[in-house]
Structures are given as structure tokens and as C-alpha cells.
Design a protein around this motif. Structure first.
Motif, mmCIF file in Angstrom:
data_model
loop_
_atom_site.group_PDB
_atom_site.id
_atom_site.type_symbol
_atom_site.label_atom_id
_atom_site.label_comp_id
_atom_site.label_asym_id
_atom_site.label_seq_id
_atom_site.Cartn_x
_atom_site.Cartn_y
_atom_site.Cartn_z
ATOM 1 N N MET A 263 0.843 -1.208 0.000
ATOM 2 C CA MET A 263 0.000 0.000 0.000
ATOM 3 C C MET A 263 0.878 1.258 0.000
ATOM 4 N N PHE A 264 1.966 1.219 0.762
ATOM 5 C CA PHE A 264 2.869 2.364 0.850
ATOM 6 C C PHE A 264 3.397 2.740 -0.538
ATOM 7 N N VAL A 265 3.812 1.743 -1.318
ATOM 8 C CA VAL A 265 4.370 1.985 -2.651
ATOM 9 C C VAL A 265 3.302 2.586 -3.566
ATOM 10 N N VAL A 266 2.086 2.021 -3.489
ATOM 11 C CA VAL A 266 0.991 2.473 -4.345
ATOM 12 C C VAL A 266 0.608 3.923 -4.028
ATOM 13 N N LYS A 267 0.619 4.255 -2.738
ATOM 14 C CA LYS A 267 0.322 5.644 -2.332
ATOM 15 C C LYS A 267 1.365 6.598 -2.939
ATOM 16 N N ALA A 268 2.619 6.136 -2.952
ATOM 17 C CA ALA A 268 3.681 6.962 -3.546
ATOM 18 C C ALA A 268 3.461 7.110 -5.055
ATOM 19 N N PHE A 269 3.088 5.997 -5.741
ATOM 20 C CA PHE A 269 2.772 6.066 -7.178
ATOM 21 C C PHE A 269 1.716 7.146 -7.423
ATOM 22 N N ASP A 270 0.687 7.118 -6.571
ATOM 23 C CA ASP A 270 -0.430 8.053 -6.714
ATOM 24 C C ASP A 270 0.048 9.503 -6.559
ATOM 25 N N ALA A 271 0.885 9.713 -5.536
ATOM 26 C CA ALA A 271 1.409 11.067 -5.282
ATOM 27 C C ALA A 271 2.273 11.544 -6.454
ATOM 28 N N ILE A 272 3.099 10.638 -7.007
ATOM 29 C CA ILE A 272 3.978 10.998 -8.134
ATOM 30 C C ILE A 272 3.131 11.373 -9.350
ATOM 31 N N SER A 273 2.077 10.560 -9.603
ATOM 32 C CA SER A 273 1.268 10.780 -10.815
ATOM 33 C C SER A 273 0.526 12.124 -10.776
ATOM 34 N N LYS A 274 0.327 12.671 -9.557
ATOM 35 C CA LYS A 274 -0.397 13.954 -9.448
ATOM 36 C C LYS A 274 0.527 15.162 -9.616
ATOM 37 N N GLU A 275 1.844 14.902 -9.631
ATOM 38 C CA GLU A 275 2.812 16.005 -9.768
ATOM 39 C C GLU A 275 3.302 16.102 -11.210
ATOM 40 N N SER A 276 3.654 17.303 -11.638
ATOM 41 C CA SER A 276 4.237 17.400 -12.982
ATOM 42 C C SER A 276 5.670 17.931 -12.923
ATOM 43 N N GLY A 277 6.033 18.580 -11.828
ATOM 44 C CA GLY A 277 7.384 19.155 -11.721
ATOM 45 C C GLY A 277 8.406 18.103 -11.332
ATOM 46 N N ARG A 278 9.541 18.137 -12.015
ATOM 47 C CA ARG A 278 10.583 17.137 -11.764
ATOM 48 C C ARG A 278 11.123 17.224 -10.334
ATOM 49 N N ILE A 279 11.266 18.446 -9.795
ATOM 50 C CA ILE A 279 11.841 18.598 -8.443
ATOM 51 C C ILE A 279 10.913 17.958 -7.412
ATOM 52 N N ALA A 280 9.605 18.223 -7.559
ATOM 53 C CA ALA A 280 8.626 17.663 -6.609
ATOM 54 C C ALA A 280 8.617 16.135 -6.696
ATOM 55 N N ILE A 281 8.678 15.596 -7.917
ATOM 56 C CA ILE A 281 8.675 14.136 -8.087
ATOM 57 C C ILE A 281 9.932 13.532 -7.463
ATOM 58 N N THR A 282 11.082 14.183 -7.701
ATOM 59 C CA THR A 282 12.342 13.682 -7.126
ATOM 60 C C THR A 282 12.236 13.630 -5.601
ATOM 61 N N GLU A 283 11.627 14.651 -5.009
ATOM 62 C CA GLU A 283 11.483 14.691 -3.542
ATOM 63 C C GLU A 283 10.613 13.551 -3.021
ATOM 64 N N ILE A 284 9.485 13.317 -3.707
ATOM 65 C CA ILE A 284 8.580 12.232 -3.272
ATOM 66 C C ILE A 284 9.317 10.893 -3.327
ATOM 67 N N VAL A 285 10.000 10.648 -4.449
ATOM 68 C CA VAL A 285 10.695 9.364 -4.618
ATOM 69 C C VAL A 285 11.828 9.242 -3.600
ATOM 70 N N CYS A 286 12.556 10.341 -3.398
ATOM 71 C CA CYS A 286 13.655 10.333 -2.429
ATOM 72 C C CYS A 286 13.140 9.979 -1.031
ATOM 73 N N ASN A 287 12.051 10.625 -0.606
ATOM 74 C CA ASN A 287 11.504 10.353 0.736
ATOM 75 C C ASN A 287 10.990 8.923 0.857
ATOM 76 N N MET A 288 10.401 8.431 -0.231
ATOM 77 C CA MET A 288 9.919 7.059 -0.237
ATOM 78 C C MET A 288 11.100 6.086 -0.063
ATOM 79 N N LEU A 289 12.184 6.325 -0.808
ATOM 80 C CA LEU A 289 13.347 5.436 -0.735
ATOM 81 C C LEU A 289 14.032 5.540 0.632
ATOM 82 N N ARG A 290 14.064 6.760 1.194
ATOM 83 C CA ARG A 290 14.656 6.916 2.544
ATOM 84 C C ARG A 290 13.889 6.085 3.565
ATOM 85 N N THR A 291 12.562 6.101 3.437
ATOM 86 C CA THR A 291 11.720 5.328 4.366
ATOM 87 C C THR A 291 12.049 3.841 4.261
ATOM 88 N N VAL A 292 12.187 3.359 3.021
ATOM 89 C CA VAL A 292 12.491 1.937 2.813
ATOM 90 C C VAL A 292 13.865 1.602 3.390
#
Length: 613
Positions: free
Chosen positions: A1-30
Motif C-alpha cells: 500500500m505504501f508503494v501504491v500511495k507513492a505512485f499516486d502522489a507521483i502521478s499527481k505532480e508534474s514538476g521534476r523537483i517535486a517528483i524527485t522529492e517524493i521518490v527520495c523520501n519514499m526510498l529513505r523510508t524503505v
């Protein structure tokens, strides 16, 4: 569920910086909570189940997915198909198809490891009932899925995740996450921006070893600053090939390489290949996309094994495989090479012979040579192999900075059925740069003399129905280039001329199965175009044009050359289908803008130009 929530958050963003931040925080959590899941999470984010050279694919079509979805939801297949037609996205159908079947017991929640392991199981199923087994694996995942999990499960299975996450962004985020989380050691003293440097290291290592299974354990154990030492290039894993930039003429080359020694080589019209010869005597051949092509070229395996000199125990060779008529001792065009079978070719049944034209060596006898200058690599290449006409030859080369001599060499190349020349720096700034389109390699094709220079690799995203003689096939296609930053396909031209009837029928038949109900959210085009059908982005076509022009209708490179208008091609014609490229490797909008600017520059040089953009 955690991964899917991140997918959802990424798909709602269009800016590369914002997407990089979401993915970075997701990977830090893992990394902090379940580091053992990091490999699987990164593969899922990349929408792959293994690195390209492993050749591991899910091997399931929409029909199997629709069956599994219908069974998991207690719905009829016809109903699922109807919804698919309406919504145009099986993922959304899955999300809407909440199961109405009461379950005897609630399945365990899906974990990253469970999903990823099941995907690999699906890929490895083979034999008589394999499609049935694959379908049952999918069904089990769907039955256990909750909330928006079914939507992304289906998209992952179709390898159409499409959340706007490019691999380069993923690598940047992985670099950032490892900098924040893995403080194994402080950054080297001279590093001004450690965050940027960490991302650069991860990208650099990935271009040499594009295998997350190797990079991630090394990141976790050694940290990002030691990654280059922990992951070094070795035979058996293909590196991204170095690429050349287009240039317009001999004058430009001499200007660019002033005060430097450079060399010109024939640019052969074949298939780029990386040949790996391992210590145990086995040979692997990889395409420019890192796909394993060994089964396609048993004759090449035999030739390199026979023609390497005795002291050679291992090597990685960069070369072009070219169709060759051994009776006439003549190179044949690429079209002949493309008629060869793709898999499990038997030596006894080969009708199209190939010659290996070797131009670089990246590894020799246990030593990697990527950091050596080209003159050193070339010396190693020449001393390691025995040439034999029609089987194994070194690329024809000339070292000179005499304009007339190079011009004559270009004409000789074209007369010998080559495409033109590749010009390379020889002993300064001449290391091998994997996956880079470098300024230190320039390409000069015969076509450059005529008009806009390089051809473009474009993706058909839509079509217009044929009329009159062309009823029943598509009459014209809408082509697009790819914007790497925005991760979108931008329309660049309509193409309808230069097709033979057979070719038009072939392309129409190939694309009919790729029709989608509506354009993708990542297509950029003008509403005034209104095509009759839209396609999934799947094919890449090499196209030549008379010139480039500013266009109010097309969106290629919009905002780069003109704030509101894009660039379009005038008089485009299809040269061939590029089966060695995927849509994201199509010509970039930056390249389109560069070509437009170079053309304007050249026109100014001619002074008789009266621009009318």
C-alpha cells in the motif's frame, strides 16, 4: 500500500523537483525500515522486473489480464472489455471493479516482496499451461489487492506504469536518498554540492552497470561515496554505448576540434553490438538497448572466438554488425540485415552473412579500459584480433586535419555503402563515456550535405484515415519527438508521402493493434489537428525532412526556440522503422531545437536567406 500511495502522489505532480522529492523520501523510508525491500521497490518504480540484459519479461498480453481481472472480480469478460474500451486504461477498470464476491477468508495484505516475487514467477513460467499459470498468479494478486492497488498492479503488469517518473529522475532520487540515509562517510573534501554529487555518482555507475541488483546492495553496504569502487564494469553486463552528436560539415568538425588530434572512421549502416568474451570462453552479444542478441548471431560468436589472438582471455568489443556479400566482397544495406531471424538462428541456415566492424575495445584481459584515451584503446584493439575480410575487420580510419583529405574520405565512405563518418578525439578528452551523446564523437552523414543534416527518430502517436486509393489503410500519421524533462511526446509533423502501398499497409497493420480510445495525458499537440485514431507509443520511425520551421500547430521543443510555438518538419519522408529503439529513445526536443538553430545559423552563412518564421 505504501508503494501504491507513492505512485499516486507521483502521478499527481508534474514538476521534476517535486517528483524527485517524493521518490527520495519514499526510498529513505524503505532504507530506514525495510532495506531488504529496496531492490524490489526500485525495480517497481522503474516498471521492470529485471535488468535489460537478463531478457526476463512478463510475457502476458491484455487478454490474460482481462481474464484474470474478470475472475478476480466475479465479472464477465465482455463487461471488462467494454469498460476497457470506455475508460482506455485497464488500471482504471481494475480500480472500478471492486470484487462483489464474498471471500471465505481475507487474503494477507500484499507486500512489496510478494508482488515483486510473483512478477518474477510470472516471467519464468513456461511450457504447456504457462498462460493459465500466469493468469492464476495475477488473479491471486488482484484478489488480495485493496484500495487503489489493483489499478497499479494492472499497469505494472502491462508495463505501462506511466506516472511521469523517468529513469534519470529515479536515479537522482536514489542518489539523494543514499546521501541522506547512508552516512557511511563524509563526502570527499572538494565536493561543493554533495547532494548533486551523490546523484551524479549513482547515474555514472548505472551507465556502466545498469543492474539494480548489484548497485543497491553496494550502496547499502559501502555508501554512495565508495560506489564507484564497489561496482566496476566487467564482462557479462553491457554498458550503455557512447553516442555521437550530429554535425553539418567538414568545416564544423575542424573548427570544433581545433588544436586537437582527431580521427575519422567509416559510419557503418548495420546494428550496433557489444560483444563480451568471458574468461570461461563463453560469448554474449548485446544490442544498443542492452538486450541479449547472442542467439541471433551464432556466426559472430564463432568469428570472434576464431579471430581473437591467443593471449586474449577476455574482452568487451564495441562494433557494428553489417550485412556483407562475401562473394562480391561488398557491404549490403541495413534492410538486408533486418531480414535475419531474431532468435535461435542455426549456423547452417544463415542466408545473410555479417561482418564485424570493430571500432573500440572497453575491456581486455581483466582490465577495464573506459578511462583510457582512444589512441590507447585502439592500440589494444588492433593487437588483440586478426582481421579476415567479410568476417572481422577494423573500422576504416583516417587521422588527419586536412579539409580536402577528410572530404575525400567522406566520399569514399559513402561510395563503399557506409552512411558517412564518425569523428572522434584521439588522445585528449577521449575516454569512453557510456550512455552519453558526447561532443567528442561527431557524426557526419552523407545526407547532411543535402539539407537539415541528421535524420530524426520519431514516434507515431496518431493517424488519419486514408481516402480514395488509400481507403482501408491510414493515409497519414502524426509523429512526435520526446521531451526528456517533461516526459511527454510532442507533435512535430504529419507524414503521408513517400510510402509505397506495401509499406503503408504494413505500418497500418502494425499500428492497428496499438489503437487507444483517447490521447495519452502526456501527448502535446494542437486541438486543430483532430486525428481519427490515437496510438499507444510503441514504434520509432527514422524520418528525413527538407528543413525545420516554426509552427503554430506543432508542439515540438515549444518554449525553447519560441515561447508559444513549436517546431515542425517540412516534407518529411519515412526512411525506416528503428526496431533497436524504444519510444523514450526517440529524438529529444532539445535535439530538434539544436537542429533548428544550426539550420538558421547555416542559412545566415549563405546570406541569400530571407527568413520568414
Amino acid at each position: 500500500m505504501f508503494v501504491v500511495k507513492a505512485f499516486d502522489a507521483i502521478s499527481k505532480e508534474s514538476g521534476r523537483i517535486a517528483i524527485t522529492e517524493i521518490v527520495c523520501n519514499m526510498l529513505r523510508t524503505v532504507i530506514e525500515t525495510t532495506p531488504d525491500d529496496l531492490v524490489a521497490v526500485v525495480y517497481l518504480l522503474a516498471n521492470r522486473i529485471a535488468s535489460a540484459h537478463e531478457g526476463l519479461e512478463l510475457g502476458i498480453g491484455d487478454a490474460s489480464i482481462i481474464k484474470a481481472l474478470a475472475e478476480a472480480c466475479g465479472a464477465k469478460e465482455a463487461h471488462v472489455k467494454k469498460q476497457y474500451k470506455e475508460l482506455g486504461d485497464l488500471g482504471l477498470v481494475a480500480k472500478a471493479s471492486r470484487s462483489s464476491q464474498p471471500l471465505m477468508r481475507k487474503p494477507e495484505a500484499l507486500t512489496v516482496a510478494k508482488v515483486f516475487d510473483t512478477f518474477r514467477l510470472i516471467a519464468k513460467e513456461s511450457g504447456k499451461d504457462s498462460q493459465d499459470k500466469k493468469k492464476n498468479h495475477i488473479k491471486a494478486l488482484l484478489v488480495a489487492a485493496t484500495d487503489c492497488e489493483p489499478q497499479y498492479l494492472i499497469r505494472l503488469l502491462q508495463t505501462k506504469l506511466r506516472i511521469g517518473l523517468a529513469e534519470q529522475t529515479l536515479l537522482t532520487a536514489l542518489g539523494h536518498a543514499s546521501f541522506y540515509s547512508l552516512r557511511h562517510s563524509s563526502p570527499p573534501a572538494k565536493v561543493e554540492n554533495p547532494l548533486e554529487e551523490a546523484a551524479k555518482i549513482v547515474k555514472q555507475v548505472y551507465s556502466v552497470i545498469p543492474v539494480y541488483d548489484k548497485i543497491i546492495p553496494a550502496l547499502l553496504s559501502a555508501g554512495v561515496w565508495n560506489l564507484t569502487k564497489a561496482c566496476s564494469f566487467s564482462p557479462g553486463i553491457p554498458v550503455g554505448p557512447m553516442l555521437a552528436k550530429p554535425t553539418k560539415g567538414v568545416h564544423e568538425i575542424v573548427e570544433k576540434f581545433q588544436d586537437m588530434e582527431f580521427t575519422c572512421e567509416y559510419k557503418y549502416d548495420g546494428e550496433r553490438a557489444q560483444i563480451h568474451y568471458l574468461e570461461d570462453g563463453s560469448v554474449e552479444i548485446y544490442s544498443r538497448n542492452a538486450e541479449r542478441n547472442t542467439g541471433k548471431f551464432p556466426d559472430v560468436v564463432a568469428a570472434v572466438t576464431r579471430l581473437k589472438k591467443p593471449p586474449v582471455t577476455s574482452f568487451v568489443l564495441d562494433c557494428e554488425l553489417v550485412a556483407y556479400d562475401r562473394e562480391k566482397q561488398k557491404i549490403q544495406p541495413f534492410q538486408i540485415l533486418s531480414t535475419r531471424a531474431r532468435k535461435n538462428v542455426l549456423l547452417s541456415e544463415i542466408k545473410v552473412n555479417v561482418c564485424i566492424y570493430a571500432f573500440d575495445i572497453l575491456y581486455l584481459n581483466g582490465q577495464q579500459l573506459l578511462q583510457e584515451q582512444l589512441n590507447v584503446r585502439r592500440e589494444n584493439l588492433y593487437k588483440s584480433f586478426q582481421e579476415e575480410v567479410g568476417f572481422f575487420q577494423f573500422a576504416t580510419a583516417l587521422t588527419s586535419n586536412d579539409l580536402e583529405e577528410i572530404q575525400k574520405f567522406l566520399e569514399d565512405a559513402v561510395n563503399s555503402s557506409s552512411e558517412g563518418l564518425i569523428i572522434k578525439t584521439l588522445n585528449r578528452d577521449a575516454t569512453y563515456e557510456p550512455s552519453k551523446r558526447s561532443n567528442n564523437w561527431l557524426k557526419l552523414k552523407k545526407d547532411y550535405m543535402e539539407s537539415i543534416g541528421d535524420s530524426l527518430d520519431l514516434v507515431p502517436i496518431a493517424a488519419f484515415h486514408g481516402r480514395g486509393k488509400r481507403t482501408g489503410v491510414y493515409g497519414a500519421f502524426l509523429l512526435a519527438c520526446y521531451d526528456n524533462d517533461k516526459e511527454e511526446f510532442q507533435s512535430i509533423c504529419k507524414i503521408g508521402t513517400g510510402f509505397s502501398e506495401a509499406m503503408l499497409e504494413e505500418r497500418s497493420a502494425s499500428l492497428r493493434s496499438k489503437v487507444i480510445p483517447k490521447p495519452k495525458s502526456y501527448y502535446r499537440y494542437s486541438d486543430s489537428l483532430s486525428p481519427d485514431v490515437w496510438f499507444e507509443p510503441t514504434e520509432v520511425w527514422e524520418v528525413k525532412a527538407a528543413d525545420l520551421t516554426i509552427s503554430p500547430v506543432h508542439r515540438a521543443a515549444i518554449g525553447i526556440v519560441n515561447p508559444e510555438k513549436g517546431i515542425s518538419l517540412r516534407f518529411p519522408r519515412l526512411l525506416r522503422v528503428r526496431e533497436d529503439k524504444n519510444p523514450e529513445q526517440a529524438s529529444s526536443s532539445d535535439m530538434v531545437a539544436d537542429m533548428y538553430n544550426a539550420q538558421k545559423h547555416n542559412q545566415r552563412d549563405n546570406l541569400d536567406d530571407n527568413e520568414d518564421d
